[in-house]
Design a protein around this motif. Structure first.
Motif, mmCIF file in Angstrom:
data_model
loop_
_atom_site.group_PDB
_atom_site.id
_atom_site.type_symbol
_atom_site.label_atom_id
_atom_site.label_comp_id
_atom_site.label_asym_id
_atom_site.label_seq_id
_atom_site.Cartn_x
_atom_site.Cartn_y
_atom_site.Cartn_z
ATOM 1 N N UNK A 89 58.779 40.884 37.646
ATOM 2 C CA UNK A 89 57.522 41.171 38.348
ATOM 3 C C UNK A 89 56.833 42.395 37.751
ATOM 4 N N UNK A 90 57.630 43.422 37.422
ATOM 5 C CA UNK A 90 57.056 44.623 36.796
ATOM 6 C C UNK A 90 56.412 44.260 35.465
ATOM 7 N N UNK A 132 53.207 42.310 36.072
ATOM 8 C CA UNK A 132 52.099 43.183 36.466
ATOM 9 C C UNK A 132 51.474 43.810 35.227
ATOM 10 N N UNK A 176 47.634 42.719 34.011
ATOM 11 C CA UNK A 176 46.632 43.785 34.026
ATOM 12 C C UNK A 176 45.645 43.618 32.875
ATOM 13 N N UNK A 202 46.217 41.708 37.833
ATOM 14 C CA UNK A 202 47.516 42.033 38.418
ATOM 15 C C UNK A 202 47.627 41.444 39.819
ATOM 16 N N UNK A 203 48.858 41.252 40.285
ATOM 17 C CA UNK A 203 49.063 40.748 41.647
ATOM 18 C C UNK A 203 48.440 41.679 42.689
ATOM 19 N N UNK A 204 48.273 41.141 43.899
ATOM 20 C CA UNK A 204 47.780 41.955 45.013
ATOM 21 C C UNK A 204 48.893 42.356 45.969
ATOM 22 N N UNK A 205 50.046 41.682 45.857
ATOM 23 C CA UNK A 205 51.143 41.983 46.789
ATOM 24 C C UNK A 205 52.435 41.386 46.237
ATOM 25 N N UNK A 206 53.567 41.975 46.650
ATOM 26 C CA UNK A 206 54.865 41.320 46.425
ATOM 27 C C UNK A 206 55.739 41.581 47.640
#
Lengths: 265, 265
Positions: free
Chosen positions: A175-176, A179, A183, A191-195
């Motif tokens: 996930x890192x 992101x 980006x 990038x994601x908005x939540x995890x």
């Protein structure tokens, strides 16, 4: 396909097969490295409000192409793209209610319709896989899991509603890295908005997606949520324009634009 | 301090006060915008192995400065920096056992000692706060929480051991932004290595840090873990060089280098 997999076809050939009906269903994993797009088609007297809505919600609604009223072509995204036939699936809406699902909207076309192509997260999936991140829905030939969140979009004109999100399951380390990679691509949701905890963004049950397919979350993984181009559909249901057309979730426009062309750095 | 807070002092003035003992303890939150560094000092016959170890573990051990044998100065990081006196706290080690904690190691200096400055995550904390991300340990005037993980470092020469990590607690949305920001600063540990479940990286209890202070994790937050420059200390305990000196965890070298100078983009 005579030994040629769909993934190795260039976007133009894929669109031709989609146009004839030879390819149907969702497009996740197709044309790796090329940008895919969500679709929203609205009458001119609603299109200005919609553009304003996209402008203030760039995370969920990044506009990468827009037609003139009555013009179904988007040559900047692909020379012969015809928005009326080049997506595998369409939803037709009247007053916020879905009235038809079809594979071609040529017979519904009008002189006042404006088409919007909105970047889709399928576009960066190849970049994630290229970095060694496994995407279960692609390995299993399915659509992503898509949910209505409780994150409010910024309202504009007659448009308001919740952000819709797509979910991919992966380890925190992946996930890192995801992101970081995403980006680079703000035009396809970035990038994601939540995890993590789905309830934190108003999702009650990950096994009941509002659109798309169920995707398993294995031990050691966390769900990661990206803003999704299905957001306009949730907003259209709330805002109820008399007539509009969208893509069917997961059935995207495959463009000639390479993901490397829109990479921020 | 006559109305001047420590945070507004430039690095040289802070180092002067640290040298005289006027400032003691940990340096988190000091000299915002300037790079802080971990310290490892080893005899020449161990220094080559240590440099090799840092080279293969750039995430935990990014070397930003290295002295010649016997030379305690690091002019590239600050004109008058003296590694023997310019950190608020030192640990002295013999055969992997800590034998002394002190604020000055001038009396222990030898002609064969090589000093390594290793980038510290304190360096990017101002950039995170500048983006609106609240850091509880700074607001509470404490050190970060630091843990030995079970993530193995790559071995090199006589050095091997586990990665040590620092932990900051924040919402998933802030963690995503923090990952983006820290990606710009690989020389001070860069992006996190993990978030969420501490057991996944071998941490049994977040309320029992191996170094530093306990930091509360509030509802809606997740622990986010960065590779930490205390890693050499865990490795030195395993590898047992006859003599070495490190900083005391949290008591860093404050350099003249601006974080903007080492930003990747």
């Amino acid at each position: 396909m005579h030994g040629v997999t769909r993934n190795s076809l260039i976007p133009r050939e894929l669109r031709q097969q989609i146009r004839t009906g030879a390819i149907q269903g969702q497009t996740s994993g197709m044309a790796p490295g090329f940008v895919q797009a969500n679709l929203a088609i609205l009458p001119k007297d609603w299109a200005d409000d919609f553009l304003a809505f996209c402008h203030v919600n760039p995370k969920s609604c990044p506009v990468i192409g827009m037609t003139q009223p009555g013009d179904p072509f988007l040559p900047l995204l692909g020379e012969e793209i015809d928005l009326r036939s080049d997506l595998p699936g369409y939803y037709v809406w009247e007053n916020g209610v879905r009235v038809q699902e079809t594979t071609d909207v040529s017979s519904l076309w009008r002189d006042d319709l404006v088409g919007f192509a909105i970047g889709c997260s399928f576009s960066f999936e190849h970049a994630l896989m290229d970095a060694g991140i496994r995407l279960r829905h692609i390995e299993e030939g399915r659509n992503v899991a898509i949910f209505r969140s409780n994150i409010p979009c910024a309202p504009a004109g007659r448009f308001q509603g919740p952000m819709v999100v797509s979910m991919r399951s992966m380890t925190p380390a992946d996930a890192i890295r995801a992101i970081q990679i995403c980006t680079r691509f703000p035009n396809v949701h970035g990038a994601p908005v939540h995890f993590g905890d789905p309830a934190a963004i108003g999702i009650a049950d990950l096994n009941k997606p509002d659109y798309g397919d169920v995707v398993e979350i294995r031990p050691g993984e966390v769900p990661v949520f990206w803003a999704c181009g299905v957001t306009p559909q949730a907003v259209l249901q709330t805002s109820k324009p008399p007539f509009c057309i969208t893509h069917a979730p997961g059935s995207m426009l495959i463009t000639d634009l390479r993901i490397s062309e829109i990479s921020l750095f």
